[in-house]
Design an enzyme around this catalytic site. Structure first.
Site, PDB file in Angstrom:
ATOM      1  N   GLN A   1      -8.935   8.291 -34.097  1.00  0.00           N
ATOM      2  CA  GLN A   1      -9.245   6.858 -34.196  1.00  0.00           C
ATOM      3  C   GLN A   1     -10.234   6.567 -35.326  1.00  0.00           C
ATOM      4  O   GLN A   1     -10.038   5.652 -36.125  1.00  0.00           O
ATOM      5  CB  GLN A   1      -9.822   6.378 -32.862  1.00  0.00           C
ATOM      6  CG  GLN A   1     -10.146   4.889 -32.817  1.00  0.00           C
ATOM      7  CD  GLN A   1     -10.857   4.489 -31.509  1.00  0.00           C
ATOM      8  OE1 GLN A   1     -11.060   5.313 -30.628  1.00  0.00           O
ATOM      9  NE2 GLN A   1     -11.224   3.231 -31.414  1.00  0.00           N
TER      10      GLN A   1
ATOM     11  N   ARG B   1     -10.707  10.043 -30.107  1.00  0.00           N
ATOM     12  CA  ARG B   1     -11.750   9.431 -30.946  1.00  0.00           C
ATOM     13  C   ARG B   1     -11.764   9.964 -32.373  1.00  0.00           C
ATOM     14  O   ARG B   1     -12.100   9.227 -33.302  1.00  0.00           O
ATOM     15  CB  ARG B   1     -13.121   9.664 -30.307  1.00  0.00           C
ATOM     16  CG  ARG B   1     -13.268   9.083 -28.919  1.00  0.00           C
ATOM     17  CD  ARG B   1     -13.003   7.598 -28.910  1.00  0.00           C
ATOM     18  NE  ARG B   1     -13.252   7.034 -27.575  1.00  0.00           N
ATOM     19  CZ  ARG B   1     -12.957   5.794 -27.233  1.00  0.00           C
ATOM     20  NH1 ARG B   1     -12.342   4.991 -28.094  1.00  0.00           N
ATOM     21  NH2 ARG B   1     -13.224   5.357 -26.031  1.00  0.00           N
TER      22      ARG B   1
ATOM     23  N   GLU C   1     -10.633   5.340 -21.248  1.00  0.00           N
ATOM     24  CA  GLU C   1     -11.276   4.023 -21.302  1.00  0.00           C
ATOM     25  C   GLU C   1     -10.971   3.312 -19.989  1.00  0.00           C
ATOM     26  O   GLU C   1      -9.809   3.140 -19.614  1.00  0.00           O
ATOM     27  CB  GLU C   1     -10.773   3.198 -22.495  1.00  0.00           C
ATOM     28  CG  GLU C   1     -11.295   3.725 -23.822  1.00  0.00           C
ATOM     29  CD  GLU C   1     -11.054   2.776 -24.994  1.00  0.00           C
ATOM     30  OE1 GLU C   1     -10.102   1.965 -24.933  1.00  0.00           O
ATOM     31  OE2 GLU C   1     -11.825   2.849 -25.978  1.00  0.00           O
TER      32      GLU C   1
ATOM     33  N   ARG D   1     -20.574   2.017 -36.784  1.00  0.00           N
ATOM     34  CA  ARG D   1     -21.185   1.268 -37.893  1.00  0.00           C
ATOM     35  C   ARG D   1     -22.624   0.919 -37.523  1.00  0.00           C
ATOM     36  O   ARG D   1     -22.916  -0.221 -37.142  1.00  0.00           O
ATOM     37  CB  ARG D   1     -20.420  -0.045 -38.153  1.00  0.00           C
ATOM     38  CG  ARG D   1     -18.983   0.091 -38.619  1.00  0.00           C
ATOM     39  CD  ARG D   1     -18.328  -1.284 -38.735  1.00  0.00           C
ATOM     40  NE  ARG D   1     -18.406  -2.003 -37.463  1.00  0.00           N
ATOM     41  CZ  ARG D   1     -17.525  -1.878 -36.466  1.00  0.00           C
ATOM     42  NH1 ARG D   1     -16.487  -1.108 -36.604  1.00  0.00           N
ATOM     43  NH2 ARG D   1     -17.688  -2.545 -35.335  1.00  0.00           N
TER      44      ARG D   1
ATOM     45  N   GLU E   1     -19.244   6.364 -25.298  1.00  0.00           N
ATOM     46  CA  GLU E   1     -20.520   5.691 -25.053  1.00  0.00           C
ATOM     47  C   GLU E   1     -21.463   6.561 -24.230  1.00  0.00           C
ATOM     48  O   GLU E   1     -22.653   6.650 -24.521  1.00  0.00           O
ATOM     49  CB  GLU E   1     -20.282   4.392 -24.284  1.00  0.00           C
ATOM     50  CG  GLU E   1     -19.653   3.290 -25.096  1.00  0.00           C
ATOM     51  CD  GLU E   1     -19.478   2.045 -24.242  1.00  0.00           C
ATOM     52  OE1 GLU E   1     -20.455   1.636 -23.595  1.00  0.00           O
ATOM     53  OE2 GLU E   1     -18.371   1.500 -24.208  1.00  0.00           O
TER      54      GLU E   1
ATOM     55  N   THR F   1      -1.077   5.566 -22.015  1.00  0.00           N
ATOM     56  CA  THR F   1      -1.966   4.656 -21.292  1.00  0.00           C
ATOM     57  C   THR F   1      -1.501   4.685 -19.841  1.00  0.00           C
ATOM     58  O   THR F   1      -0.313   4.501 -19.571  1.00  0.00           O
ATOM     59  CB  THR F   1      -1.868   3.224 -21.853  1.00  0.00           C
ATOM     60  OG1 THR F   1      -2.203   3.247 -23.243  1.00  0.00           O
ATOM     61  CG2 THR F   1      -2.823   2.282 -21.132  1.00  0.00           C
TER      62      THR F   1
ATOM     63  N   ASP G   1      -6.931   3.530 -20.836  1.00  0.00           N
ATOM     64  CA  ASP G   1      -6.423   3.537 -22.209  1.00  0.00           C
ATOM     65  C   ASP G   1      -6.949   4.796 -22.920  1.00  0.00           C
ATOM     66  O   ASP G   1      -7.922   4.760 -23.656  1.00  0.00           O
ATOM     67  CB  ASP G   1      -6.907   2.263 -22.924  1.00  0.00           C
ATOM     68  CG  ASP G   1      -6.397   2.180 -24.345  1.00  0.00           C
ATOM     69  OD1 ASP G   1      -5.281   2.648 -24.603  1.00  0.00           O
ATOM     70  OD2 ASP G   1      -7.136   1.645 -25.205  1.00  0.00           O
TER      71      ASP G   1
ATOM     72  N   GLU H   1     -10.450   0.268 -17.831  1.00  0.00           N
ATOM     73  CA  GLU H   1     -10.059  -1.110 -18.119  1.00  0.00           C
ATOM     74  C   GLU H   1      -9.383  -1.743 -16.899  1.00  0.00           C
ATOM     75  O   GLU H   1      -8.935  -1.057 -15.989  1.00  0.00           O
ATOM     76  CB  GLU H   1      -9.085  -1.160 -19.313  1.00  0.00           C
ATOM     77  CG  GLU H   1      -9.618  -0.460 -20.556  1.00  0.00           C
ATOM     78  CD  GLU H   1      -8.890  -0.833 -21.832  1.00  0.00           C
ATOM     79  OE1 GLU H   1      -8.108  -1.815 -21.811  1.00  0.00           O
ATOM     80  OE2 GLU H   1      -9.106  -0.154 -22.850  1.00  0.00           O
TER      81      GLU H   1
ATOM     82  N   ASP I   1      -4.066  -4.765 -25.964  1.00  0.00           N
ATOM     83  CA  ASP I   1      -5.362  -4.289 -25.485  1.00  0.00           C
ATOM     84  C   ASP I   1      -6.464  -5.102 -26.146  1.00  0.00           C
ATOM     85  O   ASP I   1      -6.529  -5.188 -27.371  1.00  0.00           O
ATOM     86  CB  ASP I   1      -5.517  -2.800 -25.798  1.00  0.00           C
ATOM     87  CG  ASP I   1      -6.646  -2.177 -24.999  1.00  0.00           C
ATOM     88  OD1 ASP I   1      -7.029  -2.751 -23.960  1.00  0.00           O
ATOM     89  OD2 ASP I   1      -7.133  -1.112 -25.407  1.00  0.00           O
TER      90      ASP I   1
ATOM     91  N   LYS J   1      -4.500   5.883 -30.125  1.00  0.00           N
ATOM     92  CA  LYS J   1      -4.330   5.153 -28.867  1.00  0.00           C
ATOM     93  C   LYS J   1      -2.901   5.174 -28.331  1.00  0.00           C
ATOM     94  O   LYS J   1      -2.676   4.763 -27.198  1.00  0.00           O
ATOM     95  CB  LYS J   1      -4.695   3.675 -29.090  1.00  0.00           C
ATOM     96  CG  LYS J   1      -6.114   3.433 -29.550  1.00  0.00           C
ATOM     97  CD  LYS J   1      -7.067   3.457 -28.380  1.00  0.00           C
ATOM     98  CE  LYS J   1      -8.441   2.965 -28.781  1.00  0.00           C
ATOM     99  NZ  LYS J   1      -9.328   2.890 -27.625  1.00  0.00           N
TER     100      LYS J   1
ATOM    101  N   HIS K   1     -19.583  -2.999 -24.519  1.00  0.00           N
ATOM    102  CA  HIS K   1     -18.785  -1.926 -25.131  1.00  0.00           C
ATOM    103  C   HIS K   1     -18.688  -2.139 -26.632  1.00  0.00           C
ATOM    104  O   HIS K   1     -18.910  -1.216 -27.418  1.00  0.00           O
ATOM    105  CB  HIS K   1     -17.387  -1.895 -24.495  1.00  0.00           C
ATOM    106  CG  HIS K   1     -16.416  -0.980 -25.174  1.00  0.00           C
ATOM    107  ND1 HIS K   1     -16.550   0.397 -25.163  1.00  0.00           N
ATOM    108  CD2 HIS K   1     -15.292  -1.245 -25.900  1.00  0.00           C
ATOM    109  CE1 HIS K   1     -15.545   0.940 -25.844  1.00  0.00           C
ATOM    110  NE2 HIS K   1     -14.783  -0.038 -26.296  1.00  0.00           N
TER     111      HIS K   1
HETATM  112 CA    CA Z   1      -8.918   0.158 -25.044  1.00  0.00          CA
END
Ligand code: CA
Length: 485
Positions: free
Chosen positions: A297, A294, A256, A200, A431, A314, A290, A258, A184, A310, A191
């Site tokens: 993660q 969170r 996610e 961060r 997001e 998927t 995916d 993708e 991945d 993760k 993103h």
């Molecule tokens: Ca991903």
């Protein structure tokens, strides 16, 4: 161009084409009526490959169930009467049956078509992918000619329609590929910047981002085909204000959006794939979701990156849209702002610069149990485009293999979450809701920070451009279910 002798046909098998050919002609119509409707995803210009099972053909049902728990796709599907097929309108061409009945007998490049047909006598697309792109492209031309309403070679196919076509309504679509390794990437700079700013705030985009196509090795064993329920994962999670981690079902489950590409052909261990050769190793694309926990993660990801946040599931869409079907929708690689570094030479190639990108629009829709009960359709919450990715798939593959990593046919490379510059082009809830701080409002008055049990996520995608027929990628959907022990 030197017309060198090619007795083994190796060069033709590996050949890549960026040229528009007869299969892309907008005016082509099929004798399968459903392929000619305005809203079909699978007109004759698309012809994606997949693997299906007739619903009535479940002679080995008990065995299948046992095998499915092992998740060895190829092994399980062997006992399921799985067949390789090509979508046309609301029908599927059974490639093995069509070939046995002589439908492709008059096709050009007969040797390549024969190779492709033999490879399609399988329970996955891996053998076809192992041949490189040439045989699949030759079969695409043969199918296009056989399915045309006025094609010189279509009379036999049309007479045999009842035997070679299977209605999609009567089949289950299975995992198209037995993926050996799944990687991945993180190719959307929008993103990476947005998520970086949430995790961060002082240091959103790390200094390597514009030099390296960042990625991590994912988990192939938990790849599932669209429609498979997604069990909410249990994990260890610790919020920023909590003194200690706790264990339990994820409280921040996310999707996610993708795009994934399957590898064609293979290199050898220790042998890189140069950027100029990378395109020949890209078979085709599917939609990828995916799923991400969170809370798990954010606690686990430093210093080695994603792990249990993760690896639980998927999802992939069942149809593989070939790179040859996507030729009309190639776009130049994203132009970098002038103060960004140029790609290093091993990631730079004139052809990739000119046409390395793909213009595919992708959408996410969400439906909660309350929406379902009130007969709401899934509500579209995001729309993005793969044309905005910072890195191309050829760059991702060339980087992946530069140290000699062995890439096998059917390996899956996913783009990473596709987000754009626009506020509605954010490919995950992390997001969209700013990590839950700004809940998303749904049409029935409900809101969501993250996914709840019973929520359905439906991803769709398509490519369109004036002068060409619009093609769809199908659906990638999954419903969240609680762990039941
Ligand atoms: Ca991903």
């Amino acid at each position: 161009v030197i017309d060198a002798p090619d007795p083994t046909g190796r060069a033709r098998r590996r050949a890549v084409s960026y040229a528009i050919d007869e299969t892309h002609d907008e005016t082509l119509r099929a004798w399968v009526a459903s392929a000619n409707t305005e809203d079909t995803e699978f007109p004759i210009q698309n012809l994606p490959f997949g693997v299906f099972r007739r619903r009535e053909a479940s002679g080995a049902a008990a065995l299948v169930q046992r095998m499915e728990t092992s998740r060895f796709v190829g092994a399980a599907q062997r006992f399921e009467d799985a067949r390789v097929g090509v979508a046309i309108g609301d029908q599927i061409v059974d490639i093995g049956v069509a070939a046995a009945l002589g439908v492709f007998d008059d096709a050009p490049d007969a040797d390549l078509v024969r190779d492709a047909v033999v490879a399609c006598e399988a329970w996955t697309l891996n053998p076809l992918m192992s041949l490189g792109r040439g045989p699949a492209r030759a079969l695409r031309v043969a199918l296009s000619r056989a399915l045309r309403i006025d094609g010189p070679d279509s009379a036999r196919a049309r007479d045999l329609a009842d035997r070679i076509l299977v209605p999609m309504s009567g089949v289950d679509l299975l995992m198209p590929v037995d993926v050996g390794d799944y990687t991945d990437f993180y190719a959307s700079v929008h993103h990476a910047t947005l998520v970086g700013s949430l995790f961060r705030p002082d240091n959103p985009l790390l200094p390597n981002y514009k030099w390296i196509p960042i990625g991590y090795h994912g988990r192939a064993s938990s790849l599932v085909v669209s429609g498979t329920p997604i069990v909410r994962p249990t994990g260890q999670r610790k919020g920023p204000d909590e003194a200690m981690p706790s264990v339990g079902p994820s409280r921040a489950l996310d999707y996610e959006l993708e795009l994934g590409v399957y590898v064609a052909g293979e290199n050898a261990i220790g042998v890189p794939i140069p950027i100029g050769d990378a395109e020949a190793h890209l078979f085709g694309v599917s939609i990828v979701n995916d799923w991400s926990a969170r809370d798990v993660q954010s606690w686990e990801y430093q210093p080695l990156g994603p792990f249990l946040g993760k690896n639980f599931a998927t999802s992939v869409s069942p149809w593989v849209i070939t790179m040859d079907a996507l030729t009309p929708f190639r776009v130049p690689r994203t132009v970098r702002p002038s103060d960004d570094p140029a790609p290093l030479p091993y990631l730079d190639d004139a052809r990739d610069r000119a046409a390395g990108g793909l213009e595919i629009t992708l959408e996410v829709a969400l439906r909660t149990p309350a929406m379902r009960a009130s007969a709401y359709e899934p509500a579209v919450i995001t729309r993005g485009s793969s044309a905005e990715l910072y890195w191309t798939f050829a760059q991702m593959l060339a980087h992946h293999a530069m140290g000699g990593c062995f890439m096998r046919p059917g390996d899956l490379l996913a783009s990473g979450t596709i987000s754009g510059a626009a506020p509605d082009a954010r490919g995950c809830l992390l997001e969209l809701t700013k990590r839950g701080a700004e809940p998303l409002s749904l049409p029935n008055g409900e809101s969501r920070k993250f996914l709840e049990d019973g929520d359905e996520v439906v991803m769709t995608a398509w490519a369109e451009r004036p002068g060409f027929r619009r093609i769809g990628l199908g659906r990638c959907e999954g419903k969240i279910v609680p762990l039941s022990v």
